[in-house]
Every structure is written in C-alpha cells, then in structure tokens.
Design a protein around this motif. Structure first.
Motif, short mmCIF file in Angstrom:
data_model
loop_
_atom_site.label_atom_id
_atom_site.label_comp_id
_atom_site.label_asym_id
_atom_site.label_seq_id
_atom_site.Cartn_x
_atom_site.Cartn_y
_atom_site.Cartn_z
N SER A 11 0.82 -1.21 0.00
CA SER A 11 0.00 0.00 0.00
C SER A 11 0.86 1.26 0.00
CB SER A 11 -0.98 0.00 1.17
OG SER A 11 -0.32 0.03 2.41
N ALA A 12 1.99 1.24 0.69
CA ALA A 12 2.89 2.40 0.68
C ALA A 12 3.45 2.62 -0.72
CB ALA A 12 4.02 2.20 1.69
N HIS A 13 3.84 1.56 -1.39
CA HIS A 13 4.36 1.66 -2.75
C HIS A 13 3.28 2.23 -3.68
CE1 HIS A 13 6.43 0.88 -6.46
NE2 HIS A 13 5.55 -0.03 -6.83
N LYS A 14 2.05 1.74 -3.57
CA LYS A 14 0.97 2.25 -4.41
C LYS A 14 0.71 3.73 -4.13
CE LYS A 14 -1.62 -2.00 -5.21
NZ LYS A 14 -2.86 -2.75 -4.90
N LYS A 15 0.76 4.12 -2.86
CA LYS A 15 0.54 5.53 -2.51
C LYS A 15 1.61 6.42 -3.12
CE LYS A 15 -1.92 8.52 -0.10
NZ LYS A 15 -3.37 8.68 -0.31
N VAL A 16 2.86 5.96 -3.10
CA VAL A 16 3.97 6.73 -3.68
C VAL A 16 3.76 6.90 -5.19
CG1 VAL A 16 6.45 6.65 -4.20
CG2 VAL A 16 5.62 6.12 -1.89
N LYS A 17 3.41 5.83 -5.87
CA LYS A 17 3.22 5.91 -7.32
C LYS A 17 1.98 6.73 -7.69
CE LYS A 17 6.94 3.99 -8.52
NZ LYS A 17 7.95 4.79 -9.26
N PHE A 18 0.94 6.66 -6.85
CA PHE A 18 -0.23 7.50 -7.06
C PHE A 18 0.16 8.98 -6.94
CE2 PHE A 18 -3.96 9.82 -5.48
CZ PHE A 18 -4.84 9.59 -6.53
N ALA A 19 0.94 9.31 -5.91
CA ALA A 19 1.41 10.70 -5.74
C ALA A 19 2.28 11.12 -6.92
CB ALA A 19 2.18 10.83 -4.42
N GLN A 20 3.15 10.24 -7.38
CA GLN A 20 3.99 10.53 -8.55
C GLN A 20 3.11 10.89 -9.75
OE1 GLN A 20 7.24 7.73 -9.85
NE2 GLN A 20 5.84 7.43 -11.55
N ASP A 21 2.11 10.08 -10.01
CA ASP A 21 1.23 10.34 -11.16
C ASP A 21 0.47 11.65 -11.00
OD1 ASP A 21 2.13 7.95 -12.21
OD2 ASP A 21 0.31 6.83 -11.66
N MET A 22 0.01 11.93 -9.80
CA MET A 22 -0.71 13.18 -9.57
C MET A 22 0.21 14.38 -9.83
SD MET A 22 -3.81 12.48 -9.07
CE MET A 22 -4.43 14.05 -8.56
N TRP A 23 1.42 14.34 -9.29
CA TRP A 23 2.35 15.45 -9.50
C TRP A 23 2.74 15.57 -10.97
CZ3 TRP A 23 5.33 18.83 -6.13
CH2 TRP A 23 4.76 18.93 -4.85
N ASN A 24 2.88 14.46 -11.66
CA ASN A 24 3.21 14.53 -13.09
C ASN A 24 2.06 15.09 -13.92
OD1 ASN A 24 5.94 13.86 -13.30
ND2 ASN A 24 5.50 11.68 -13.15
N SER A 25 0.86 15.16 -13.36
CA SER A 25 -0.25 15.82 -14.07
C SER A 25 -0.01 17.33 -14.14
CB SER A 25 -1.59 15.55 -13.36
OG SER A 25 -1.73 16.37 -12.21
N LYS A 26 0.77 17.86 -13.22
CA LYS A 26 1.07 19.29 -13.13
C LYS A 26 -0.21 20.13 -13.02
CE LYS A 26 3.78 18.81 -16.83
NZ LYS A 26 3.82 17.39 -16.96
N ASP A 27 -1.22 19.57 -12.35
CA ASP A 27 -2.49 20.24 -12.19
C ASP A 27 -2.72 20.54 -10.70
OD1 ASP A 27 -5.13 21.09 -11.97
OD2 ASP A 27 -5.92 19.54 -13.29
N PRO A 28 -2.43 21.77 -10.26
CA PRO A 28 -2.59 22.11 -8.84
C PRO A 28 -4.00 21.84 -8.32
CG PRO A 28 -1.48 23.89 -9.99
CD PRO A 28 -1.94 22.91 -11.04
N ASN A 29 -5.02 21.96 -9.20
CA ASN A 29 -6.40 21.73 -8.77
C ASN A 29 -6.71 20.26 -8.51
OD1 ASN A 29 -7.39 24.46 -8.75
ND2 ASN A 29 -7.12 24.39 -10.96
N LYS A 30 -5.89 19.36 -9.01
CA LYS A 30 -5.99 17.94 -8.68
C LYS A 30 -5.10 17.62 -7.48
CE LYS A 30 -6.60 15.41 -13.02
NZ LYS A 30 -5.84 14.56 -13.95
N VAL A 31 -3.88 18.11 -7.53
CA VAL A 31 -2.87 17.70 -6.55
C VAL A 31 -3.25 18.11 -5.13
CG1 VAL A 31 -0.44 17.97 -5.87
CG2 VAL A 31 -1.04 17.66 -8.28
N TYR A 32 -3.75 19.32 -4.95
CA TYR A 32 -4.02 19.80 -3.58
C TYR A 32 -5.02 18.93 -2.84
CZ TYR A 32 -8.71 21.81 -3.98
OH TYR A 32 -10.05 21.97 -4.10
#
Length: 150
Positions: free
Chosen positions: A12-33
C-alpha cells in the motif's frame, strides 16, 4: 484512491507513492491539492506553507517556472502513518537550462489517506539536454537510475 489509507504495508505504501507521482506529473494544482488535508503543513526546501490555498498557489508558481517537469518517486521507508520517499525530477527553466533535482520527502498521513504533513529537502544539478533521463516518450518508472544517483 480512497483505499490507500494508513496503516501502511509495503504494497500500500508503494501504491501511494506511485499515485502521488502520477498526480504530481499531471502538473495540475487543482488535482494535486486534494491529496492534502485542509490544514496540511509543508516545508518545501526553505518555503513553509499551510493549507490548500497556499499549496495551490505554490504549485501553480512551481509548474509555471519548471517547464516540461517529469518526476519519479520511489518508496524509501514507511511506518503505520508515515512514508519516506526518494525522488528525482527534471525540468527546463524559463531560460532553457535543464535541471535535475534529487531529494527526499517525509510524509505523515491523516486516517483518510490525505497527507497532513510534507517535508521536502532537495538539491538541483544543471544538466545538458543529452543527460536527461525523463525524455518525453520515456516511462519514468522504467529509467534505470544507477546507485551513484541514490
């Protein structure tokens, strides 16, 4: 991803890290926050932030300056409600200079899986275009990052 909530295990920690990576790579502050609590506390290098409004403003400014941003995060360690991450990202600045950032993050989570504290420390290194790892068509997860870059 509501199923990604503490307490963490390796999967679950690994999945959370990769989910965060994908969110940040979206470069969309309105999603990331949305991945952070309303009163989330951040330290990003020498910048201290608190709450959604400051996080969104920071990310908007960041991705306005850090063009062609591509990020890779890897799980470093975890406990019940904390995850530590090693990361690398590359970007080109407004002057055309490419950079690679090396860093570590310390995350603490609320029970609902949103991050309530984020601390980031990093160093930036100038690189030439031909030294880039994360070129446009490359999957950041498949780049072999050698031990000298850990």
């Amino acid at each position: 991803m509501s199923e990604l909530t503490p307490p963490w295990n390796r999967e679950s920690a690994h999945k959370k890290v990769k989910f965060a990576q994908d969110m940040w790579n979206s470069k969309d502050p309105n999603k990331v926050y949305k991945g952070y609590t309303e009163d989330s506390i951040w330290r990003n290098r020498d910048i201290f932030l608190r709450g959604h409004d400051e996080i969104k403003a920071f990310l908007t400014q960041k991705w306005g300056h850090e063009r062609e941003y591509r990020l890779r995060k890897e799980l470093f360690a975890f406990t019940d409600d904390k995850i530590a991450v090693q990361f690398w990202y590359e970007y080109v600045d407004v002057y055309g200079q490419w950079w690679r950032t090396y860093g570590l993050e310390d995350w603490t989570f609320a029970g609902d899986g949103r991050m309530r504290k984020r601390q980031m420390s990093a160093n930036d290194v100038k690189i030439a275009d031909d030294e880039r790892w994360f070129k446009d068509s490359v999957d950041v997860n498949n780049v072999d990052i050698s031990e000298k870059h850990w």
